[in-house]
Write a protein that holds these residues in place. Structure first.
Motif, PDB file in Angstrom:
ATOM      1  N   LYS A  12       0.841  -1.206   0.000  1.00 56.98           N
ATOM      2  CA  LYS A  12       0.000   0.000   0.000  1.00 56.98           C
ATOM      3  C   LYS A  12       0.871   1.249   0.000  1.00 56.98           C
ATOM      4  CE  LYS A  12      -2.347   2.863   3.326  1.00 56.98           C
ATOM      5  NZ  LYS A  12      -2.805   2.960   4.706  1.00 56.98           N
ATOM      6  N   TRP A  13       1.792   1.341   0.978  1.00 56.40           N
ATOM      7  CA  TRP A  13       2.620   2.539   1.091  1.00 56.40           C
ATOM      8  C   TRP A  13       3.572   2.684  -0.085  1.00 56.40           C
ATOM      9  CZ3 TRP A  13       0.749   6.233   3.573  1.00 56.40           C
ATOM     10  CH2 TRP A  13       0.054   6.051   4.762  1.00 56.40           C
ATOM     11  N   LEU A  14       4.126   1.587  -0.564  1.00 56.43           N
ATOM     12  CA  LEU A  14       5.022   1.667  -1.721  1.00 56.43           C
ATOM     13  C   LEU A  14       4.252   2.086  -2.964  1.00 56.43           C
ATOM     14  CD1 LEU A  14       7.206  -1.481  -1.021  1.00 56.43           C
ATOM     15  CD2 LEU A  14       7.896   0.936  -0.792  1.00 56.43           C
ATOM     16  N   ASN A  15       3.028   1.619  -3.106  1.00 53.90           N
ATOM     17  CA  ASN A  15       2.187   2.015  -4.231  1.00 53.90           C
ATOM     18  C   ASN A  15       1.934   3.520  -4.196  1.00 53.90           C
ATOM     19  OD1 ASN A  15       0.704   1.465  -6.568  1.00 53.90           O
ATOM     20  ND2 ASN A  15      -1.193   1.227  -5.439  1.00 53.90           N
ATOM     21  N   LEU A  16       1.589   4.042  -3.022  1.00 52.75           N
ATOM     22  CA  LEU A  16       1.339   5.477  -2.891  1.00 52.75           C
ATOM     23  C   LEU A  16       2.606   6.284  -3.166  1.00 52.75           C
ATOM     24  CD1 LEU A  16      -0.991   5.294   0.200  1.00 52.75           C
ATOM     25  CD2 LEU A  16      -1.653   6.092  -2.089  1.00 52.75           C
ATOM     26  N   ALA A  17       3.732   5.817  -2.647  1.00 58.06           N
ATOM     27  CA  ALA A  17       4.998   6.514  -2.897  1.00 58.06           C
ATOM     28  C   ALA A  17       5.325   6.506  -4.385  1.00 58.06           C
ATOM     29  CB  ALA A  17       6.119   5.855  -2.099  1.00 58.06           C
ATOM     30  N   ALA A  18       5.090   5.383  -5.039  1.00 58.80           N
ATOM     31  CA  ALA A  18       5.341   5.299  -6.483  1.00 58.80           C
ATOM     32  C   ALA A  18       4.441   6.265  -7.253  1.00 58.80           C
ATOM     33  CB  ALA A  18       5.131   3.869  -6.971  1.00 58.80           C
ATOM     34  N   MET A  19       3.179   6.340  -6.847  1.00 58.15           N
ATOM     35  CA  MET A  19       2.247   7.268  -7.502  1.00 58.15           C
ATOM     36  C   MET A  19       2.689   8.718  -7.300  1.00 58.15           C
ATOM     37  SD  MET A  19      -1.376   5.414  -6.498  1.00 58.15           S
ATOM     38  CE  MET A  19      -2.262   6.943  -6.576  1.00 58.15           C
ATOM     39  N   ASN A  20       3.415   8.965  -6.209  1.00 59.64           N
ATOM     40  CA  ASN A  20       3.887  10.311  -5.892  1.00 59.64           C
ATOM     41  C   ASN A  20       5.313  10.565  -6.363  1.00 59.64           C
ATOM     42  OD1 ASN A  20       1.578  11.505  -4.625  1.00 59.64           O
ATOM     43  ND2 ASN A  20       1.900  10.097  -2.929  1.00 59.64           N
ATOM     44  N   GLY A  21       5.812   9.695  -7.252  1.00 59.17           N
ATOM     45  CA  GLY A  21       7.076   9.966  -7.920  1.00 59.17           C
ATOM     46  C   GLY A  21       8.334   9.362  -7.349  1.00 59.17           C
ATOM     47  N   VAL A  22       8.243   8.491  -6.375  1.00 59.54           N
ATOM     48  CA  VAL A  22       9.451   7.857  -5.810  1.00 59.54           C
ATOM     49  C   VAL A  22       9.769   6.621  -6.650  1.00 59.54           C
ATOM     50  CG1 VAL A  22      10.520   6.852  -3.761  1.00 59.54           C
ATOM     51  CG2 VAL A  22       8.876   8.731  -3.516  1.00 59.54           C
ATOM     52  N   SER A  23      10.767   6.736  -7.506  1.00 64.89           N
ATOM     53  CA  SER A  23      11.069   5.640  -8.440  1.00 64.89           C
ATOM     54  C   SER A  23      11.503   4.365  -7.723  1.00 64.89           C
ATOM     55  CB  SER A  23      12.123   6.071  -9.453  1.00 64.89           C
ATOM     56  OG  SER A  23      13.319   6.437  -8.796  1.00 64.89           O
ATOM     57  N   ARG A  39      -6.065   2.803  -2.826  1.00 64.13           N
ATOM     58  CA  ARG A  39      -7.142   3.600  -3.447  1.00 64.13           C
ATOM     59  C   ARG A  39      -7.967   4.315  -2.388  1.00 64.13           C
ATOM     60  NH1 ARG A  39      -7.679  -0.760  -6.747  1.00 64.13           N
ATOM     61  NH2 ARG A  39      -9.402  -1.601  -5.524  1.00 64.13           N
ATOM     62  N   GLU A  40      -8.312   3.597  -1.327  1.00 61.46           N
ATOM     63  CA  GLU A  40      -9.102   4.199  -0.249  1.00 61.46           C
ATOM     64  C   GLU A  40      -8.347   5.364   0.387  1.00 61.46           C
ATOM     65  OE1 GLU A  40      -9.878   0.846   2.261  1.00 61.46           O
ATOM     66  OE2 GLU A  40     -11.588   0.180   1.044  1.00 61.46           O
ATOM     67  N   TRP A  41      -7.036   5.185   0.605  1.00 60.71           N
ATOM     68  CA  TRP A  41      -6.241   6.269   1.182  1.00 60.71           C
ATOM     69  C   TRP A  41      -6.241   7.463   0.230  1.00 60.71           C
ATOM     70  CZ3 TRP A  41      -2.351   9.463  -0.116  1.00 60.71           C
ATOM     71  CH2 TRP A  41      -1.778  10.213   0.915  1.00 60.71           C
ATOM     72  N   TYR A  42      -5.997   7.181  -1.036  1.00 64.26           N
ATOM     73  CA  TYR A  42      -5.903   8.246  -2.042  1.00 64.26           C
ATOM     74  C   TYR A  42      -7.223   9.025  -2.146  1.00 64.26           C
ATOM     75  CZ  TYR A  42      -4.719  10.571  -6.384  1.00 64.26           C
ATOM     76  OH  TYR A  42      -4.469  11.519  -7.331  1.00 64.26           O
TER      77      TYR A  42
END
Length: 89
Positions: free
Chosen positions: A46-57, A83-86
């Protein structure tokens, strides 16, 4: 877990919750490797997905790595949490 670890993780998760991509990445890694917390690949993803969506390669690479150790149901659960967090932030 030492008290300092709990405090560190609490601050880290708070910054991740507030939307800090780097802290989302660090929180994901903490849950992926069990750094001060029990290993929880769903939460890590979950957290890695959000970080990736926010530009952390690096988050993309780490997410792909842990996905290899997850079932399709676990990945779906992690994606749902992200998705729920976003949608609420």
């Amino acid at each position: 877990m030492a008290e300092l670890d709990k405090e560190y993780l609490s601050r880290l998760e708070n910054r991740a919750e507030r939307g800090s991509p780097e802290d989302q990445y660090r929180t994901g890694i903490a849950f992926a490797i069990g750094d001060g917390v029990p290993i929880d690949l769903v939460t890590a993803h979950k957290w890695l997905n959000l970080a990736a969506m926010n530009g952390v390669s690096e988050a993309r690479e780490s997410r792909a790595e842990i996905s290899q150790d997850m079932s399709p149901a676990e990945i779906a659960a992690a994606q749902k949490l992200a998705r729920e967090w976003y949608l609420t932030h």
